[in-house]
Scaffold this motif. Structure first.
Motif, short mmCIF file in Angstrom:
data_model
loop_
_atom_site.label_atom_id
_atom_site.label_comp_id
_atom_site.label_asym_id
_atom_site.label_seq_id
_atom_site.Cartn_x
_atom_site.Cartn_y
_atom_site.Cartn_z
N ALA A 23 113.29 148.60 -84.26
CA ALA A 23 113.07 150.01 -84.63
C ALA A 23 111.70 150.50 -84.18
O ALA A 23 111.54 151.64 -83.73
N TYR A 24 110.71 149.62 -84.28
CA TYR A 24 109.35 150.00 -83.88
C TYR A 24 109.27 150.21 -82.37
O TYR A 24 108.69 151.19 -81.90
N LEU A 25 109.85 149.30 -81.60
CA LEU A 25 109.80 149.43 -80.15
C LEU A 25 110.59 150.65 -79.67
O LEU A 25 110.18 151.33 -78.72
N ASP A 26 111.72 150.93 -80.31
CA ASP A 26 112.48 152.13 -79.97
C ASP A 26 111.63 153.38 -80.20
O ASP A 26 111.61 154.29 -79.35
N TRP A 27 110.94 153.42 -81.32
CA TRP A 27 110.06 154.55 -81.62
C TRP A 27 108.91 154.64 -80.61
O TRP A 27 108.63 155.72 -80.06
N GLU A 28 108.24 153.52 -80.34
CA GLU A 28 107.04 153.55 -79.51
C GLU A 28 107.35 153.79 -78.04
O GLU A 28 106.67 154.59 -77.39
N TYR A 29 108.38 153.14 -77.52
CA TYR A 29 108.65 153.19 -76.09
C TYR A 29 109.56 154.33 -75.65
O TYR A 29 109.47 154.80 -74.52
N LEU A 30 110.44 154.79 -76.55
CA LEU A 30 111.46 155.75 -76.14
C LEU A 30 111.34 157.12 -76.80
O LEU A 30 111.90 158.09 -76.28
N ARG A 31 110.63 157.23 -77.93
CA ARG A 31 110.59 158.50 -78.67
C ARG A 31 109.29 159.29 -78.48
O ARG A 31 109.15 160.39 -79.01
N ASN A 32 108.35 158.76 -77.76
CA ASN A 32 107.07 159.42 -77.53
C ASN A 32 107.29 160.81 -76.92
O ASN A 32 107.91 160.94 -75.87
N PRO A 33 106.80 161.88 -77.56
CA PRO A 33 107.03 163.23 -77.04
C PRO A 33 106.38 163.49 -75.68
O PRO A 33 106.77 164.43 -74.98
N ASP A 34 105.42 162.66 -75.29
CA ASP A 34 104.77 162.84 -73.99
C ASP A 34 105.45 162.07 -72.87
O ASP A 34 105.02 162.12 -71.72
N GLY A 35 106.49 161.31 -73.20
CA GLY A 35 107.23 160.60 -72.17
C GLY A 35 107.50 159.15 -72.53
O GLY A 35 106.77 158.55 -73.32
N LYS A 36 108.54 158.59 -71.94
CA LYS A 36 108.90 157.20 -72.21
C LYS A 36 107.87 156.24 -71.62
O LYS A 36 107.17 156.56 -70.66
N ALA A 37 107.79 155.06 -72.20
CA ALA A 37 106.84 154.04 -71.74
C ALA A 37 107.12 153.65 -70.29
O ALA A 37 108.27 153.64 -69.84
N ILE A 38 106.05 153.33 -69.58
CA ILE A 38 106.14 152.77 -68.24
C ILE A 38 105.76 151.30 -68.37
O ILE A 38 104.67 150.98 -68.84
N LEU A 39 106.64 150.41 -67.95
CA LEU A 39 106.35 148.99 -68.15
C LEU A 39 106.86 148.15 -66.99
O LEU A 39 107.85 148.48 -66.34
N PHE A 40 106.14 147.06 -66.76
CA PHE A 40 106.54 146.05 -65.79
C PHE A 40 106.45 144.69 -66.48
O PHE A 40 105.59 144.48 -67.34
N VAL A 41 107.35 143.79 -66.10
CA VAL A 41 107.38 142.46 -66.70
C VAL A 41 107.45 141.41 -65.60
O VAL A 41 107.87 141.67 -64.47
N ALA A 42 107.01 140.21 -65.94
CA ALA A 42 107.19 139.05 -65.09
C ALA A 42 108.18 138.11 -65.76
O ALA A 42 108.07 137.88 -66.97
N GLN A 43 109.13 137.59 -65.00
CA GLN A 43 110.14 136.74 -65.59
C GLN A 43 110.43 135.55 -64.68
O GLN A 43 110.19 135.57 -63.48
N LYS A 44 110.99 134.51 -65.30
CA LYS A 44 111.40 133.31 -64.57
C LYS A 44 112.65 132.78 -65.25
O LYS A 44 112.66 132.57 -66.47
N MET A 45 113.69 132.60 -64.45
CA MET A 45 114.97 132.11 -65.00
C MET A 45 115.43 132.98 -66.16
O MET A 45 115.84 132.51 -67.21
#
Length: 279
Positions: A23-45
């Protein structure tokens, strides 16, 4: 990546934090009135090992509104540290942000990541945030300070203060974003005129940041005279090293006598409320 994989990375790095709750991540990353979060990740397997995230934010500078961003929730799995993932992800994030007309990024790094922000990412230090503390019960503070086993941050308390009170000719009440929208806009314009640089704290931002946020219980109060808002305060009540603590997040005022006076009245009222509730 999906929210669940971000949560797993958080649990592997900083377990039990708000940023490991859907619920917190949905609020922080997707509900921000100034725009959705911009993010990059590093992954392996298919497993995430690092993330870099910025939230679009609007800032006010010399009468102009600027598109900026706030760096948040920088994480690298303990097994992947020292591999340079953090600065690589940050550069990719900034490249995408610039294409979206974001002009700069603000960050508040901890001591571990601060050297990377300065040396690798070329951040400039503009200053330091002061922390002011008012002790209401000195003996309790000393007792808790010398005791063992208290968590730095504990549970949140939903202690209800007075919803409406008249003090020194001012009226102190809970802020209502719908009923108070018109008067808040007048107040906000005066607030901006008194500032040279600040985060744009319009009604949409305040509502998202403090009233719509899950897992936390912020209280927003206004102080008025003859129906005109002259100051606003936002706070929450949590445990800090075992002590019930009132943490002030915002104290908004403008550079006119009635606003400066009312801000002082608000702070005194809050101290009185805290004492009355044995905080």
């Amino acid at each position: 990546p999906d929210i669940q994989r971000l949560i797993q990375l958080t649990e592997n790095t900083y377990p039990g934090q708000d940023i490991s709750k859907p619920a917190y991540l949905d609020w922080e990353y997707l509900r921000n009135p100034d725009g959705k979060a911009i993010l990059f990740v590093a992954q392996k397997m298919n497993e995430l090992y690092s993330q870099y995230i910025i939230l679009p934010r609007k800032y006010f500078a010399n009468t102009e509104v600027l598109n900026g961003s706030l760096s948040v929730n920088t994480l690298t799995h303990p097994d992947a540290r020292g591999q340079g993932l953090f600065p690589k992800l940050a550069e990719l994030t900034y490249e995408k942000a610039s294409r979206q007309d974001i002009q700069f990024t603000v960050g508040f790094p901890n001591p571990v990541s601060s050297p990377v922000f300065r040396s690798k990412l070329k951040f400039s230090t503009l200053g330091y945030l002061p922390l002011y503390v008012k002790i209401l019960k000195p003996l309790n503070v000393l007792k808790k300070y010398f005791s063992k086993g208290n968590l730095k941050r504990g549970e949140e308390h939903k202690i209800e203060f007075s919803n409406s009170e008249i003090k020194d000719g001012f009226t102190i009440e809970l802020f209502d974003p719908e009923m108070d929208a018109s008067e808040f806009e007048k107040f906000h314009q005066k607030f901006l005129k008194s500032k040279k640089y600040c985060t744009l704290r319009d009604l949409a931002y305040l509502k998202w940041r403090y009233l719509d946020i899950p897992l936390r219980n912020y209280r927003m109060y206004k102080i008025t005279r003859e129906g005109m808002i002259t100051a606003i305060i936002v706070f929450r009540i949590t445990e800090f090293f075992g002590l019930k603590t009132v943490s002030i997040l915002e104290l908004m005022k403008y550079d006119e006598p009635e606003s400066k006076t009312s801000a002082g009245v608000l702070l005194n009222w809050l101290s009185t409320q805290a004492r009355n509730h044995q905080l």
